[in-house]
Design an enzyme around this catalytic site. Sequence first.
Site, short mmCIF file in Angstrom:
data_model
loop_
_atom_site.label_atom_id
_atom_site.label_comp_id
_atom_site.label_asym_id
_atom_site.label_seq_id
_atom_site.Cartn_x
_atom_site.Cartn_y
_atom_site.Cartn_z
N VAL A 290 0.84 -1.22 0.00
CA VAL A 290 0.00 0.00 0.00
C VAL A 290 0.87 1.25 0.00
O VAL A 290 0.60 2.23 -0.71
CB VAL A 290 -0.95 -0.01 1.22
CG1 VAL A 290 -1.67 1.34 1.34
CG2 VAL A 290 -1.96 -1.14 1.09
N ALA A 291 1.94 1.24 0.79
CA ALA A 291 2.82 2.40 0.89
C ALA A 291 3.54 2.67 -0.44
O ALA A 291 3.88 3.82 -0.75
CB ALA A 291 3.85 2.18 1.99
N ILE A 293 2.31 2.41 -3.42
CA ILE A 293 1.43 2.94 -4.48
C ILE A 293 1.53 4.47 -4.50
O ILE A 293 1.26 5.14 -3.49
CB ILE A 293 -0.04 2.52 -4.23
CG1 ILE A 293 -0.17 1.01 -4.15
CG2 ILE A 293 -0.93 3.09 -5.33
CD1 ILE A 293 0.15 0.28 -5.42
N GLU A 295 -0.11 7.42 -4.81
CA GLU A 295 -1.48 7.94 -4.93
C GLU A 295 -1.54 9.36 -5.52
O GLU A 295 -2.56 9.79 -6.04
CB GLU A 295 -2.21 7.89 -3.58
CG GLU A 295 -1.57 8.72 -2.48
CD GLU A 295 -0.57 7.92 -1.67
OE1 GLU A 295 -0.26 8.36 -0.58
OE2 GLU A 295 -0.12 6.87 -2.14
N ASP A 337 -3.64 22.66 -44.50
CA ASP A 337 -4.14 23.34 -45.70
C ASP A 337 -3.37 24.65 -45.84
O ASP A 337 -2.73 25.11 -44.89
CB ASP A 337 -5.64 23.60 -45.55
CG ASP A 337 -6.26 24.22 -46.79
OD1 ASP A 337 -5.71 24.01 -47.89
OD2 ASP A 337 -7.28 24.90 -46.66
#
Length: 582
Positions: A290-291, A293, A295, A337
């Site tokens: 978890v740490a 990741i 966020e 163009d």
Amino acid sequence: MSKQIWHNLSIHRTLEELKTNKNGLSFGEVNERIKKYGPNELPAEKKFSALQTLGEQFKSPLVYILIIAAVIALILKEFIDAGIILAAVFLNAGIGFFQEFKAEKTFTHLKKMVEHKARVLRQGSLENPASNDIEEHIIDSINLVPGDIIILEAGDIVPADARLLEVHNLETKEAALTGESIPSLKLIDKLTLGVPLADRENMVYLGTNIIKGKATAVVVHTGIKTELGKIANLIKTTKEDKTPLQKKITNLAKLLGIGIAILSTILFIFGLMNGRPFIEMLLISVAVAVAGIPEGLAIAVTITLAVGMQRVLKKKALVKKLIATETLGSITVICSDKTGTLTEGKMAVAHIIPYKEATTEELLKIGLLCNNSVVENTNQELKNWKITGDSTETALLRGAIQSGIERKKLLADYPRIDEIPFDSEIMYMATLHKVKNNSTIDKPGQHKEYIICVKGAPERILELSQITDENKKKIKNEFEKLTAKGLRVLAFAQKTIKDQDISNLSKDKLNNIKFIGLIALKDPLRPDAKETIDSCKLAGIRLIILTGDHKLTAMTIGQEIGMLKPGQKILQGSDLDKLSDK
């Protein structure tokens, strides 16, 4: 109705194939055809859904990993960590949703501002459908059907694809379909097979603009069967590919997921091997996962894209999807163009070449008198004038006024009596004016004086002029040199008539006119075009010009703007046809 190549059919055959006539359809027949062909509308986009737009903000592998991490944190009762991760997820979604929702509302508002109407000839009326009376009706364009006779005038948007039946000096702007901003002069003659869409002068197409003249036409295709409808359907069925950033984020999420899973597993195994309790190592491994990741990454990406979206908005462009701003940064090739993109899209006087004793002022006066441009706000400064009409005539009008000629006084001194409108067959326009000078203003017994002003293709004006073959050859060489530089060249002439009462102008009065000179016109480069191209080159973007203009015109602009070096190739349509797909 069999599939037909409408530009290759005569008017009689077109009406026959569509089972209609120049008086239009009856209301009963219209109702039957609406059932058969359906409404005249393009494929509808999916209805905007706020819930769906919000849901799309969560469709990212990085967000999936954050949500999984938040769930694990909740299971481990790490409520602060879970709260921070979920706050990051919802903040990210909120920013993206707010930007896209605001853009969608603007698009919806713009669509409501556009009212699509059509003028049609129909037999009978809604109150009395059985009547044989031919009436003109203004209807919602959605109710048009093949076979309807429509009436078109300057300012109208063409409501369906149609074959022209009658034209009066009709010009259309077909940039919405072909990308070419120069007006297209329309005719009614049958054309040969294989003529490109942009050159089908006897046809008008849905979504294009009438900028000059008037016409009647018969509707040949409506809705999805129109040329614009085919493009809309192609866009609708085209699979949307992921942008480079989306691909990179997906790959990053995979790498993060796999990397964190491997590290956590190794940590878990080493802990068990060192005699640590199973539950303790499971909790430690999950906490490390978890740490690990990031966020804040999703929010950083979204905010960056939102800032980019606002910057695009300040440039007066509207972006529906947040990720589209990133796509701009991934461009490697720009196909541009020429007219109206690299150039200003409006002609301007570049060279004035009087012939022998003629003067510049004479040339510009003819250009102003033999001119159908309309100025809507003459009370304002010249730079703020709103001038409608042909781009060439607009340029001549501006050139005359900028040289010091007083338009209002000139038109009062030489009031127009009659004109021969420009036609692609005769290749010129002529106007007849009464000369109102102080000595001959409608006084009995005084000489009457008239002047004929003519402008058109140099070859045609030289044919009508009283001039020697040797001088004609010199003038021809002069305008060919100018044309080779990418300039549009017009010739000017006049004829004075005295002691006659003239009420109309005919072609036989144009023999032996006096040649006055040439004016060369140019579509100037946009002031910031060179700087923009230099910026693109520095960014490593390859630039290509795609234009419907003459090869020499394209070459001149390309060299002037710094895109084309001497010796570099210019490919024409015929050259491309010879190349293999590879």
